[in-house]
Design a protein around this motif. Structure first.
Motif, PDB file in Angstrom:
ATOM      1  N   LYS A 159       0.855  -1.173   0.000  1.00 29.69           N
ATOM      2  CA  LYS A 159       0.000   0.000   0.000  1.00 29.69           C
ATOM      3  C   LYS A 159       0.898   1.232   0.000  1.00 29.69           C
ATOM      4  O   LYS A 159       1.796   1.345   0.826  1.00 29.69           O
ATOM      5  CB  LYS A 159      -0.894  -0.005   1.232  1.00 29.69           C
ATOM      6  N   GLN A 160       0.646   2.119  -0.935  1.00 28.79           N
ATOM      7  CA  GLN A 160       1.387   3.372  -0.982  1.00 28.79           C
ATOM      8  C   GLN A 160       0.832   4.300   0.084  1.00 28.79           C
ATOM      9  O   GLN A 160      -0.369   4.502   0.172  1.00 28.79           O
ATOM     10  CB  GLN A 160       1.227   4.017  -2.358  1.00 28.79           C
ATOM     11  N   ILE A 161       1.717   4.829   0.910  1.00 32.67           N
ATOM     12  CA  ILE A 161       1.304   5.812   1.905  1.00 32.67           C
ATOM     13  C   ILE A 161       2.339   6.929   1.956  1.00 32.67           C
ATOM     14  O   ILE A 161       3.485   6.747   1.548  1.00 32.67           O
ATOM     15  CB  ILE A 161       1.080   5.210   3.316  1.00 32.67           C
ATOM     16  N   SER A 162       1.915   8.054   2.462  1.00 30.08           N
ATOM     17  CA  SER A 162       2.842   9.181   2.549  1.00 30.08           C
ATOM     18  C   SER A 162       3.815   8.959   3.704  1.00 30.08           C
ATOM     19  O   SER A 162       3.495   8.294   4.693  1.00 30.08           O
ATOM     20  CB  SER A 162       2.081  10.488   2.747  1.00 30.08           C
ATOM     21  N   VAL A 163       4.996   9.529   3.561  1.00 29.13           N
ATOM     22  CA  VAL A 163       5.987   9.451   4.626  1.00 29.13           C
ATOM     23  C   VAL A 163       5.424  10.133   5.875  1.00 29.13           C
ATOM     24  O   VAL A 163       5.608   9.652   6.994  1.00 29.13           O
ATOM     25  CB  VAL A 163       7.325  10.087   4.187  1.00 29.13           C
ATOM     26  N   GLU A 164       4.682  11.213   5.680  1.00 30.60           N
ATOM     27  CA  GLU A 164       4.080  11.919   6.822  1.00 30.60           C
ATOM     28  C   GLU A 164       3.110  11.006   7.577  1.00 30.60           C
ATOM     29  O   GLU A 164       3.132  10.940   8.799  1.00 30.60           O
ATOM     30  CB  GLU A 164       3.347  13.176   6.341  1.00 30.60           C
ATOM     31  N   ARG A 165       2.265  10.285   6.838  1.00 28.13           N
ATOM     32  CA  ARG A 165       1.338   9.358   7.497  1.00 28.13           C
ATOM     33  C   ARG A 165       2.104   8.268   8.241  1.00 28.13           C
ATOM     34  O   ARG A 165       1.751   7.896   9.362  1.00 28.13           O
ATOM     35  CB  ARG A 165       0.378   8.734   6.486  1.00 28.13           C
ATOM     36  N   LEU A 166       3.138   7.753   7.609  1.00 29.91           N
ATOM     37  CA  LEU A 166       3.962   6.733   8.246  1.00 29.91           C
ATOM     38  C   LEU A 166       4.550   7.267   9.548  1.00 29.91           C
ATOM     39  O   LEU A 166       4.472   6.619  10.585  1.00 29.91           O
ATOM     40  CB  LEU A 166       5.085   6.301   7.303  1.00 29.91           C
ATOM     41  N   ARG A 167       5.107   8.460   9.500  1.00 29.33           N
ATOM     42  CA  ARG A 167       5.722   9.069  10.692  1.00 29.33           C
ATOM     43  C   ARG A 167       4.721   9.263  11.822  1.00 29.33           C
ATOM     44  O   ARG A 167       5.071   9.169  12.993  1.00 29.33           O
ATOM     45  CB  ARG A 167       6.306  10.434  10.343  1.00 29.33           C
ATOM     46  N   ASN A 168       3.475   9.549  11.468  1.00 28.82           N
ATOM     47  CA  ASN A 168       2.458   9.851  12.472  1.00 28.82           C
ATOM     48  C   ASN A 168       1.630   8.642  12.892  1.00 28.82           C
ATOM     49  O   ASN A 168       0.686   8.775  13.671  1.00 28.82           O
ATOM     50  CB  ASN A 168       1.531  10.964  11.962  1.00 28.82           C
ATOM     51  N   SER A 169       1.967   7.469  12.370  1.00 29.31           N
ATOM     52  CA  SER A 169       1.212   6.257  12.690  1.00 29.31           C
ATOM     53  C   SER A 169       1.849   5.507  13.855  1.00 29.31           C
ATOM     54  O   SER A 169       3.069   5.341  13.900  1.00 29.31           O
ATOM     55  CB  SER A 169       1.157   5.323  11.479  1.00 29.31           C
ATOM     56  N   SER A 170       1.012   5.041  14.747  1.00 26.67           N
ATOM     57  CA  SER A 170       1.491   4.201  15.843  1.00 26.67           C
ATOM     58  C   SER A 170       1.683   2.775  15.319  1.00 26.67           C
ATOM     59  O   SER A 170       1.223   2.431  14.223  1.00 26.67           O
ATOM     60  CB  SER A 170       0.467   4.192  16.975  1.00 26.67           C
ATOM     61  N   GLU A 171       2.318   1.959  16.115  1.00 26.48           N
ATOM     62  CA  GLU A 171       2.479   0.544  15.762  1.00 26.48           C
ATOM     63  C   GLU A 171       1.103  -0.084  15.532  1.00 26.48           C
ATOM     64  O   GLU A 171       0.906  -0.843  14.591  1.00 26.48           O
ATOM     65  CB  GLU A 171       3.220  -0.180  16.881  1.00 26.48           C
ATOM     66  N   GLU A 172       0.150   0.244  16.380  1.00 30.30           N
ATOM     67  CA  GLU A 172      -1.207  -0.288  16.252  1.00 30.30           C
ATOM     68  C   GLU A 172      -1.846   0.142  14.924  1.00 30.30           C
ATOM     69  O   GLU A 172      -2.511  -0.655  14.259  1.00 30.30           O
ATOM     70  CB  GLU A 172      -2.054   0.204  17.433  1.00 30.30           C
ATOM     71  N   GLU A 173      -1.633   1.385  14.527  1.00 28.76           N
ATOM     72  CA  GLU A 173      -2.204   1.874  13.266  1.00 28.76           C
ATOM     73  C   GLU A 173      -1.567   1.179  12.055  1.00 28.76           C
ATOM     74  O   GLU A 173      -2.266   0.861  11.096  1.00 28.76           O
ATOM     75  CB  GLU A 173      -2.031   3.396  13.161  1.00 28.76           C
TER      76      GLU A 173
END
Length: 96
Positions: free
Chosen positions: A71-85
């Motif tokens: 799944k393509q995701i933004s680096v910003e989303r990745l940075r702001n995601s918890s392990e659970e997310e």
């Protein structure tokens, strides 16, 4: 060479460069990372066919029913995601 993930992001997420061979094409200069605490989930700087990801995005790769999925995701989303997310993204896309 400009990489998608900077050292700050890598450190903040606790990513480690993967030495594991996964069944995907890898662009010559692209890197593959793993989470230190989430098994079989990879972060790639290219897609499964070896194409570089657009600036500001990464490819989140995981095992699905029929092999590797991503799944393509933004680096910003990745940075702001918890392990659970991150686990939820994988779970929601697992059957894809």
């Amino acid at each position: 060479m400009t990489y998608t993930l900077d050292s700050e992001t890598i450190a903040a997420l606790g990513l480690v460069k993967s030495e594991k061979s996964i069944n995907a094409s890898v662009a010559p200069d692209a890197r593959i990372f793993q989470f230190s605490n989430i098994e079989n989930v990879y972060i790639m700087e290219n897609d499964l066919y070896g194409n570089p990801m657009p600036e500001g995005t990464i490819f989140l790769v995981f095992e699905g029913r029929a092999g590797l999925l991503g799944k393509q995701i933004s680096v910003e989303r990745l940075r702001n995601s918890s392990e659970e997310e991150i686990r939820k993204i994988v779970e929601d896309n697992h059957n894809g």
